[in-house]
Design an enzyme around this catalytic site. Structure first.
Site, mmCIF file in Angstrom:
data_model
loop_
_atom_site.group_PDB
_atom_site.id
_atom_site.type_symbol
_atom_site.label_atom_id
_atom_site.label_comp_id
_atom_site.label_asym_id
_atom_site.label_seq_id
_atom_site.Cartn_x
_atom_site.Cartn_y
_atom_site.Cartn_z
ATOM 1 N N ASP A 231 -11.564 2.477 4.700
ATOM 2 C CA ASP A 231 -11.804 0.980 4.706
ATOM 3 C C ASP A 231 -13.457 0.928 4.474
ATOM 4 O O ASP A 231 -13.677 -0.084 4.244
ATOM 5 C CB ASP A 231 -11.135 0.276 5.524
ATOM 6 C CG ASP A 231 -10.018 -0.505 5.449
ATOM 7 O OD1 ASP A 231 -9.838 -0.857 4.070
ATOM 8 O OD2 ASP A 231 -9.325 -0.738 6.324
ATOM 9 N N GLN B 194 -4.433 -1.970 9.804
ATOM 10 C CA GLN B 194 -4.463 -3.555 9.425
ATOM 11 C C GLN B 194 -5.071 -4.362 10.217
ATOM 12 O O GLN B 194 -4.794 -4.769 11.452
ATOM 13 C CB GLN B 194 -2.979 -3.691 8.848
ATOM 14 C CG GLN B 194 -2.738 -4.796 7.908
ATOM 15 C CD GLN B 194 -3.435 -4.746 6.689
ATOM 16 O OE1 GLN B 194 -3.231 -3.727 5.877
ATOM 17 N NE2 GLN B 194 -4.251 -5.909 6.294
ATOM 18 N N LYS C 237 0.786 -1.081 -0.027
ATOM 19 C CA LYS C 237 0.025 -0.039 -0.102
ATOM 20 C C LYS C 237 0.952 1.219 -0.103
ATOM 21 O O LYS C 237 0.598 2.297 -0.861
ATOM 22 C CB LYS C 237 -0.841 -0.049 1.239
ATOM 23 C CG LYS C 237 -2.093 -1.108 1.053
ATOM 24 C CD LYS C 237 -3.003 -1.318 2.405
ATOM 25 C CE LYS C 237 -3.847 -2.240 2.117
ATOM 26 N NZ LYS C 237 -4.230 -3.104 3.421
#
Ligand code: NAP
Length: 299
Positions: free
Chosen positions: A120, A97, A53
């Site tokens: 997200d 994460q 990322k």
């Protein structure tokens, strides 16, 4: 039947090219979209995802703020970091994460993220907006990538029967909410199947599109797929393979070799949904920066 391979890498590159003009507009206004990625512990897969990322941010000219915390980090310390990121104007998107160590409540962490930076799409405000069909929220990246892959493959989603196998918030349930919406690139008839469903194959065989998101290596076989159906394989599973230098390789939830001749189009694993998910994260981050800047009043 000729089966079309839906190439997630190609579609991801197209998304990156599309983002360039928005990134240029933001730069002209002295704004560099910024993504903060937080990882707790040393899960090798998580560290790889975070590295990928960050590398993609750099390639696109986005700033990335990576925080790697030790596994013994306390929940309050993580909450304090999120508070700082919420208040940092250089940060437009925040991603924590998964998985987190068991002593940290994932729900509490997600709820602490400012919904306008929740790229997200996991915060309850964004989940509610998705359910309501309110386009001002953020939709989770994996469902967005499944939808985009279908569109790019020329699949008529409106009116199609889409069978989704798996009902997690990160994939199945959110994808169902997305594809059943009244509107462009949606309007599907959606069936969600899960471990409580009876005779999954009988139902999924009737579908025009089958999305496998179960986390079971090569579980979906020819008996689950109707002739000419489109198959989107979300699964990422490691299976041992002594012929591979690492001793393992990645496979999807679909038995690719068994079903490929039966379907009209299919995503491979790797190289299908995976690369697209990062592209959708970059898209959500640029959208967050545009919204924060007030440059775009579009959703
Ligand atoms: P998850 O949270 O474990 O959810 C799995 C879902 O599948 C659950 O709803 C479960 O049903 C259902 N399920 C499991 N076994 C089943 C069976 N035998 N029959 C019917 N339903 C079954 O997993 P997830 O996070 O959604 O991830 C699913 C897969 O997608 C994993 O392989 C993951 O690595 C992959 N993934 C890929 C990406 C990407 O970017 N490509 C992103 C996210 C996830 P119950 O609810 O009844 O337990």
């Amino acid at each position: 039947m000729t089966t079309k391979l839906i190439d997630g890498k190609n579609v991801a590159e197209k998304v990156y090219r599309e983002l360039e003009s928005d990134i240029r507009i933001l730069k002209a206004a002295n704004i560099q979209p910024g993504l903060a990625v937080v990882v707790v512990g040393e899960n090798p897969a998580s560290l790889t995802y975070v590295r990928n990322k960050a590398a993609r941010c750099e390639a696109l000219g986005l700033s990335s703020f990576k925080t790697e915390l030790p596994v013994e980090t306390k929940e309050e310390e993580l909450l304090a970091l999120i508070e700082n990121l919420n208040n940092d104007p250089a940060v437009h998107g925040i991603l924590v994460q998964s998985p987190l160590p068991p002593h940290i409540c994932e729900d509490r962490i997600i709820r602490a993220i400012d919904p306008s930076k929740d790229v997200d799409g996991f915060h309850p405000v964004n989940v509610a907006k998705l359910a309501l069909g309110d386009p001002t929220g953020f939709v989770p990246c994996t469902p967005l990538s499944c939808q985009r892959l279908l569109v790019e493959a020329g699949v008529q989603i409106s009116g199609a029967h889409v069978a989704i196998i798996g009902r997690s918030m990160i994939v199945g349930k959110s994808l169902a909410l997305l594809l059943m919406q009244k509107g462009r690139e949606a309007n599907a008839t959606v069936t969600v199947l899960h471990s409580g469903s009876h005779d999954i194959a009988k139902i999924s065989r009737q579908a025009d599109v089958v999305v496998a998101a179960m986390g079971r290596a090569r579980y979906i076989g020819v008996e689950h797929i109707g002739e000419g159906a489109v198959v989107i394989d979300v699964g990422i599973n490691r299976v041992s393979d002594s012929s591979h230098p690492k001793g393992w390789r990645l496979v999807g939830d679909v038995d690719f070799d068994a079903v490929r001749d039966r379907c009209s189009a299919i995503t491979p694993v790797p190289g299908g949904v995976g690369p697209m998910t990062i592209a959708m994260l970059m898209q959500n981050t640029v959208t967050a920066a545009l919204r924060a800047s007030g440059i775009s009043m579009n959703p």
